[in-house]
Motif scaffolding. Sequence first.
Motif, PDB file in Angstrom:
ATOM      1  N   SER A  56       0.835  -1.212   0.000  1.00 36.02           N
ATOM      2  CA  SER A  56       0.000   0.000   0.000  1.00 36.02           C
ATOM      3  C   SER A  56       0.862   1.252   0.000  1.00 36.02           C
ATOM      4  CB  SER A  56      -0.921   0.006   1.221  1.00 36.02           C
ATOM      5  OG  SER A  56      -1.872  -1.018   1.124  1.00 36.02           O
ATOM      6  N   TYR A  57       1.921   1.243   0.800  1.00 35.56           N
ATOM      7  CA  TYR A  57       2.820   2.399   0.833  1.00 35.56           C
ATOM      8  C   TYR A  57       3.504   2.572  -0.524  1.00 35.56           C
ATOM      9  CZ  TYR A  57       6.626   5.520   1.616  1.00 35.56           C
ATOM     10  OH  TYR A  57       7.495   6.566   1.485  1.00 35.56           O
ATOM     11  N   SER A  58       3.890   1.475  -1.131  1.00 31.62           N
ATOM     12  CA  SER A  58       4.552   1.519  -2.431  1.00 31.62           C
ATOM     13  C   SER A  58       3.669   2.196  -3.479  1.00 31.62           C
ATOM     14  CB  SER A  58       4.910   0.103  -2.881  1.00 31.62           C
ATOM     15  OG  SER A  58       5.487   0.111  -4.157  1.00 31.62           O
ATOM     16  N   TYR A  59       2.366   1.926  -3.433  1.00 34.43           N
ATOM     17  CA  TYR A  59       1.441   2.595  -4.347  1.00 34.43           C
ATOM     18  C   TYR A  59       1.479   4.108  -4.152  1.00 34.43           C
ATOM     19  CZ  TYR A  59      -0.851  -1.756  -5.805  1.00 34.43           C
ATOM     20  OH  TYR A  59      -1.129  -2.982  -6.337  1.00 34.43           O
ATOM     21  N   LYS A  60       1.562   4.550  -2.920  1.00 36.55           N
ATOM     22  CA  LYS A  60       1.613   5.986  -2.631  1.00 36.55           C
ATOM     23  C   LYS A  60       2.917   6.584  -3.150  1.00 36.55           C
ATOM     24  CE  LYS A  60      -1.500   5.854   1.293  1.00 36.55           C
ATOM     25  NZ  LYS A  60      -2.482   6.867   0.904  1.00 36.55           N
ATOM     26  N   GLU A  61       4.013   5.857  -2.915  1.00 36.96           N
ATOM     27  CA  GLU A  61       5.317   6.362  -3.323  1.00 36.96           C
ATOM     28  C   GLU A  61       5.481   6.379  -4.843  1.00 36.96           C
ATOM     29  OE1 GLU A  61       9.398   4.546  -2.414  1.00 36.96           O
ATOM     30  OE2 GLU A  61       8.937   5.760  -0.645  1.00 36.96           O
ATOM     31  N   ARG A  62       4.701   5.578  -5.532  1.00 39.42           N
ATOM     32  CA  ARG A  62       4.744   5.567  -6.997  1.00 39.42           C
ATOM     33  C   ARG A  62       3.697   6.483  -7.615  1.00 39.42           C
ATOM     34  NH1 ARG A  62       3.890  -0.085  -8.790  1.00 39.42           N
ATOM     35  NH2 ARG A  62       3.120  -0.466  -6.705  1.00 39.42           N
ATOM     36  N   GLY A  63       2.916   7.161  -6.770  1.00 43.67           N
ATOM     37  CA  GLY A  63       1.918   8.094  -7.281  1.00 43.67           C
ATOM     38  C   GLY A  63       0.621   7.427  -7.714  1.00 43.67           C
ATOM     39  N   LYS A  64       0.448   6.166  -7.361  1.00 40.45           N
ATOM     40  CA  LYS A  64      -0.767   5.435  -7.739  1.00 40.45           C
ATOM     41  C   LYS A  64      -1.910   5.694  -6.760  1.00 40.45           C
ATOM     42  CE  LYS A  64       1.373   3.213 -11.055  1.00 40.45           C
ATOM     43  NZ  LYS A  64       1.170   3.557 -12.433  1.00 40.45           N
ATOM     44  N   ARG A  65      -1.569   6.128  -5.555  1.00 37.88           N
ATOM     45  CA  ARG A  65      -2.564   6.473  -4.529  1.00 37.88           C
ATOM     46  C   ARG A  65      -2.170   7.816  -3.930  1.00 37.88           C
ATOM     47  NH1 ARG A  65      -3.570   1.093  -4.014  1.00 37.88           N
ATOM     48  NH2 ARG A  65      -5.518   0.592  -5.008  1.00 37.88           N
ATOM     49  N   SER A  66      -3.161   8.577  -3.512  1.00 36.85           N
ATOM     50  CA  SER A  66      -2.883   9.896  -2.936  1.00 36.85           C
ATOM     51  C   SER A  66      -2.302   9.772  -1.525  1.00 36.85           C
ATOM     52  CB  SER A  66      -4.156  10.733  -2.914  1.00 36.85           C
ATOM     53  OG  SER A  66      -5.127  10.103  -2.114  1.00 36.85           O
ATOM     54  N   ILE A  67      -1.632  10.825  -1.106  1.00 36.55           N
ATOM     55  CA  ILE A  67      -1.026  10.903   0.216  1.00 36.55           C
ATOM     56  C   ILE A  67      -1.754  11.985   0.994  1.00 36.55           C
ATOM     57  CG2 ILE A  67       1.091  11.434   1.502  1.00 36.55           C
ATOM     58  CD1 ILE A  67       2.627  10.469  -1.026  1.00 36.55           C
ATOM     59  N   THR A  68      -2.296  11.616   2.150  1.00 34.81           N
ATOM     60  CA  THR A  68      -3.020  12.590   2.965  1.00 34.81           C
ATOM     61  C   THR A  68      -2.037  13.483   3.717  1.00 34.81           C
ATOM     62  OG1 THR A  68      -3.123  11.229   4.953  1.00 34.81           O
ATOM     63  CG2 THR A  68      -4.888  10.912   3.318  1.00 34.81           C
ATOM     64  N   THR A  69      -2.551  14.569   4.247  1.00 37.73           N
ATOM     65  CA  THR A  69      -1.717  15.483   5.035  1.00 37.73           C
ATOM     66  C   THR A  69      -1.148  14.771   6.252  1.00 37.73           C
ATOM     67  OG1 THR A  69      -3.096  17.321   4.319  1.00 37.73           O
ATOM     68  CG2 THR A  69      -1.695  17.713   6.220  1.00 37.73           C
ATOM     69  N   ASN A  70      -1.983  13.995   6.930  1.00 41.22           N
ATOM     70  CA  ASN A  70      -1.511  13.256   8.106  1.00 41.22           C
ATOM     71  C   ASN A  70      -0.419  12.264   7.729  1.00 41.22           C
ATOM     72  OD1 ASN A  70      -3.270  14.589   9.819  1.00 41.22           O
ATOM     73  ND2 ASN A  70      -4.851  13.021   9.664  1.00 41.22           N
ATOM     74  N   GLU A  71      -0.588  11.583   6.604  1.00 40.33           N
ATOM     75  CA  GLU A  71       0.432  10.642   6.151  1.00 40.33           C
ATOM     76  C   GLU A  71       1.728  11.360   5.815  1.00 40.33           C
ATOM     77  OE1 GLU A  71      -2.456   7.206   4.177  1.00 40.33           O
ATOM     78  OE2 GLU A  71      -1.730   8.865   2.914  1.00 40.33           O
ATOM     79  N   LEU A  72       1.618  12.514   5.183  1.00 42.22           N
ATOM     80  CA  LEU A  72       2.815  13.276   4.830  1.00 42.22           C
ATOM     81  C   LEU A  72       3.565  13.715   6.082  1.00 42.22           C
ATOM     82  CD1 LEU A  72       4.478  14.348   2.504  1.00 42.22           C
ATOM     83  CD2 LEU A  72       3.108  16.436   2.568  1.00 42.22           C
TER      84      LEU A  72
END
Length: 79
Positions: free
Chosen positions: A31-47
């Motif tokens: 799931s994190y990999s999807y975020k790091e590849r731009g496939k899923r959005s990153i929330t403010t809290n996650e950032l």
Amino acid sequence: MLLHEKIKAIRNFKGIKQKPIADALNMTVQSYSYKERGKRSITTNELELIAKQLEVPISIFFEDNFNVKFNEIVPKQAI
């Protein structure tokens, strides 16, 4: 450079694996990999959590003249 590209560049530069960041975000590495590849959005809290794990200020992700090595070596106050 896009947000997810900056995150990956900093993580790689610091030699940090995806697993500790995924653990901090309470998600799988996949799931994190999807975020790091731009496939899923990153929330403010996650950032905020990602910045904490990478030990960088959250503002680094929004700099126009982003350069991983430059930002790592030269403190912002010295610029």
